[in-house]
Design an enzyme around this catalytic site. Structure first.
Site, PDB file in Angstrom:
ATOM      1  N   GLN A 103       0.859  -1.185   0.000  1.00 31.25           N
ATOM      2  CA  GLN A 103       0.000   0.000   0.000  1.00 31.25           C
ATOM      3  C   GLN A 103       0.901   1.244   0.000  1.00 31.25           C
ATOM      4  OE1 GLN A 103      -2.150   1.800   3.386  1.00 31.25           O
ATOM      5  NE2 GLN A 103      -4.032   1.228   2.307  1.00 31.25           N
ATOM      6  N   TYR A 188      -5.434  11.351   3.554  1.00 25.96           N
ATOM      7  CA  TYR A 188      -4.029  11.498   3.215  1.00 25.96           C
ATOM      8  C   TYR A 188      -3.898  12.228   1.874  1.00 25.96           C
ATOM      9  CZ  TYR A 188      -3.336   8.488   7.214  1.00 25.96           C
ATOM     10  OH  TYR A 188      -3.346   7.981   8.494  1.00 25.96           O
ATOM     11  N   GLY A 336      -9.558  -5.931   8.818  1.00 25.55           N
ATOM     12  CA  GLY A 336      -8.451  -5.259   9.452  1.00 25.55           C
ATOM     13  C   GLY A 336      -8.175  -5.810  10.831  1.00 25.55           C
TER      14      GLY A 336
END
Length: 401
Positions: A103, A188, A336
């Site tokens: 990622q 981000y 996750g």
């Protein structure tokens, strides 16, 4: 195996690959690349454990440049040393029959100029516009335990930042990854270009929706040039909230609908859609910043290209994930937190084993090591002892009996 979860266990065609199941591992920043930003043997073991059953592993966020630092001891992929270290991780994953994507991550305005790694970069905090994000916490910076608003430097030419992603993609290929995921979510850098509250540019990268989407689309084109479309993915979080991004509902839907339809034309391997979660929408100045809406139902149907599959993430149970696969709203589920305490998560689901791993949340990010371990390093604590300490809550969870 429960019939309620059986849909998770079917193979999936993902770009040029066929995954062993549809129980994917989402990116999980864990702050274990001590002492700085290079993966170590502890990271190798962590990914090895989970590669034994995961359909696909997406790494923790991998920083594309040193000036994009936020967390302490998060790994990067801009240097030769990092490439060699990541090769040990990919070799370990492949030895277990697993697939692993890197990622690619740049924080943009939510980096801090006083973070040790950022100081070492000699660069300013870059962002689309000189607009601070509210609500950030920097507990690893001495004297900065509370919310700190940092006004970033507006990047003069966004293509300079796009080039960082392309170089990182090239390095990831050399390190033996199977593909890359572009981190376009969670406030981000790419998300900042897309968001009208963070992007006030007046050039071709700001203003209209096509202009604000340009940074992401041009970045993806560069990743495709390195990897081919089938081995490129992207993560998006239309619900916003985290890192002080969010737009009114109508603008949110219009913006992400345009972006997703343009991505669809590229024929990349997958789009991961993170559904709205209050856990990722902190209260800032007395109210939440995000835009709650049904992300999967709103954007999933916009994808028409048979080459691109939809992945879903954000708090799914195994049963709920299987239901989304069965009804066609997602091709696979990126879990996750369940992967943190269950290194054999997919095998547990397949064999009907209980999900009984416990970890102390201690707040939203309590499953990360306490930040004082950064101070231990500065005080000269023995590195080997520190690595032993950091196994706790990372590689010490047992497999199911």
């Amino acid at each position: 195996m429960s019939t309620m979860t059986s849909a998770l266990l079917n193979p999936l065609k993902l770009g040029p690959y066929t995954t062993r199941n549809r129980i994917f591992m989402s990116a999980l920043t864990r702050n274990r690349s001590v002492p700085t930003n290079v993966p170590n043997e502890l990271n190798v073991e962590y990914y090895r454990q989970r590669a034994r059953s995961a359909g696909l592993i997406v790494t923790e966020g991998v920083l594309v440049a040193q000036q994009g630092s936020e967390w302490p001891h998060a790994p990067g992929i801009w240097s030769r040393e990092q490439v060699e270290a990541w090769r040990k991780v990919t070799n370990a994953v492949h030895a277990e029959g697993g697939l692993i994507y890197a990622q690619l991550w740049h924080l943009g305005r939510v980096a801090h100029p006083e973070a040790p790694e950022h100081i070492a970069s000699g660069q300013p905090v870059y962002a689309p516009s000189a607009i601070a994000a509210r609500g950030g916490k920097f507990r690893h910076i001495p004297g900065k335990p509370d919310a700190t608003n940092v006004t970033p430097t507006e990047i003069d030419d966004p293509k300079k930042l796009i080039a960082l992603f392309k170089k990182a993609a090239t390095n990831a290929k050399e390190a033996g990854f199977d593909g890359v995921e572009y981190h376009g979510a969670n406030g981000y850098l790419p998300n900042q270009f897309l968001n009208s509250g963070a992007n006030h540019r007046t050039d071709s990268y700001g203003g209209s929706i096509p202009n604000r989407a340009r940074f992401i689309l041009e970045s993806l084109s560069e990743l495709i040039e390195v990897w081919g479309p089938g081995r490129v993915g992207i993560k998006l979080s239309p619900g916003g909230g985290y890192n002080d991004v969010g737009m009114p509902l109508e603008e949110t839907i219009e913006t992400f609908s345009y972006l997703i339809q343009e991505i669809d034309k590229l024929g990349i391997g997958y789009i991961t859609l993170a559904r709205y979660s209050e856990a990722f929408d902190p209260v800032i100045d007395g109210k939440r910043r995000g835009t709650p809406h049904d992300v999967m139902a709103t954007y999933g149907p916009l994808l028409k290209n048979p080459k691109t599959v939809v992945l879903a993430t954000s708090g799914f149970t195994p049963e709920e994930g299987a239901q989304h696969i069965s009804n066609g709203s997602a091709a696979a589920i990126a879990y996750g937190m369940l992967w943190i305490a269950h290194p054999d998560l997919a095998r547990r689901i397949q064999e009907g084993k209980p999900l009984n791993g416990q970890f102390d949340m201690g707040g939203m990010f309590g499953h990360y090591p306490p930040y004082p371990h950064s101070e231990d390093l500065m005080k000269g604590k023995q590195l080997e002892q520190l690595k032993e300490d950091l196994k706790k809550g990372y590689t010490d969870y047992p497999d199911a009996v």
